[in-house]
Design an enzyme around this catalytic site. Sequence first.
Site, PDB file in Angstrom:
ATOM      1  CE1 TYR A 102      35.365  34.984  27.284  1.00  0.00           C
ATOM      2  CE2 TYR A 102      37.601  35.870  27.299  1.00  0.00           C
ATOM      3  CZ  TYR A 102      36.731  34.809  27.101  1.00  0.00           C
ATOM      4  OH  TYR A 102      37.223  33.590  26.720  1.00  0.00           O
TER       5      TYR A 102
ATOM      6  CE  LYS B 223      40.638  59.152  11.950  1.00  0.00           C
ATOM      7  NZ  LYS B 223      40.769  58.309  10.742  1.00  0.00           N
TER       8      LYS B 223
END
Length: 585
Positions: free
Chosen positions: A80, A370
Amino acid sequence: MTPQITVLDTGGQYCHLIARRVRELGIYADVQQSDVPAATLADRRGIIISGGPASVYAPDSPTTEKELYALGVPVLGICYGLQLMADSLGGEVALGDKGEYGKATLHVDDASGLLAGFDADEPVWMSHRDQVRTPPPGFRRTATTATCPVSAIEDGERKLYGVQFHPEVVHTLRGRRLLENFLFGICGCVKDWDPQQQLPEIERQVQAIAAGRNVLFFASGGVDSTVASALCVRALGAERVHAVYVDTGLMREGETEFVEKTFEGFGHGVFEVVDARAEFLGQLAGVTEPERKRHIIGEEFVRVQERILERGRFLDGEWILGQGTIYPDTIESGGTKKADLIKTHHNRVAGIQRLMEANRIVEPLRDLYKDEVRVLGRTMQLPDELLDRHPFPGPGLAIRCLCSDAAAAVEATPEGWVVPVRSVGVQGDSRTYRPVLAVEELPTEEVIDRATHLINQRSDVNRVIARCGGHSPFSEAQVRPSAITEERLDRLRRADAIVREMSEQSGFEQQVWQFPVVLIPLGDAARPDSVVLRPIYSVDGMTASAVAMPDGLREALVARLLEIPGVAHVLYDITHKPPATIEWE
Ligand code: XMP
């Protein structure tokens, strides 16, 4: 620290994977909304515009300021992001004749600059239907695929680049190389990021924010809240950190003891267990609908937390709340315009918002991903047993203990049995809630491959399970009305513990990303429930593939699980995500 690279978010989670990859290459990157004022990014070395689910020609689709392209800072548009760049600078974007999802072969016209090191034919990962028809003036095309004539473009003079494929996913073989070409070759970045070296700075920040006050944590047993709590102990001393663990009754076997042991291990000061089992199970009594179960658990959690917060004093002094919020959660809950896509996070409930407004929150991991949290955990010598834990959903076993309003029998069809237990799926970006199809075949790779075809053939199911064993013929299996009870939760806990123990010993647990065990109310008169095994591979939980397990392990597991009182059959989920989700609810 000023980021060298900013990733502009045009929707979904795509931007985080890109920022993670940039940081893995040793460059500090942050994520911002795509329409941030361009002038605020003038000091970056490079800008990346992420992929997203919208169409540039749709009203209200995410956009960027046009000035972005005139800053003199190199810009890379991905998917995009490429289309947005092309549309903004006078090119043409339109719906393609067909979509291009998954692996594609990129034909490279010019393997220099951004595509340096690429072969003439290069495997890449695509996920799009829209495409650039005409590049903007000043741009040239550098690669194509059979479906997408404009797969990469560049304007070397202005240092503007765009690719339709996804360099951030592992399936694009030279994706990392492309990012290196952009970061080091085009932007001139220098390595400045190593999460391990953040430890002293984070400790200083915790001390500054706490400013003499104590810290209260709600411990969940997960990696993030445990590492955050250990960091505060390191920064402030054990006597100033108080951890509360809420036992909801929806935990796995031995979980409370595991969390207690972990906290003891790093010399935590006060660790308190609050027993809220009766409250949670009381609220869930008789409830069968999945979304309602989730809602009740979320609400009850808020009530218990607020009750604890209202006690007012922890460790006899002024206190602030510590949380294990990590970077994607910080961004998601920041009141973005794309709020409709986003779940309300436990870390942002009303009482906690009030604490935030009063500057009474410390979130030591708020800028980290994480994997970076794990690096910090290892630096602090927290046990691997904690750091390598599989993800576990907030609502706990409740969403793995399926319920039913009504009685119904399995129904024979040419492809297999339709089992009238409904589970959640995701097809074409929408939620489905449908029965499952059971096949009487063992869950081999080949059968797993066929599952997707089975679901594409029929619109009444969204998940396929393979029956691995049972006490009675499957034709006699019945669904019975059932809700969440202690007896059923205990049955599930036992099954889950057996699976964990045996798969850990065999090394299979370490090979998969997650391994949910699900209880469904399908059985016979003597045994009301069946156990479903759901091991999966994934990178981030957004997509996942079903995994076969070694025959020996599967056979041993089935034998042990069928010994559990009340278990009629053992089944194996062989559906990828999409079309199914990882969890059943
Ligand atoms: P699904 O089932 O949506 O799961 O494919 C994707 C990943 O998210 C986890 N999950 C949750 N985690 N709170 C959480 O903290 C939740 O409510 C929740 N629901 C699902 C799931 O275990 C998987 O890893």
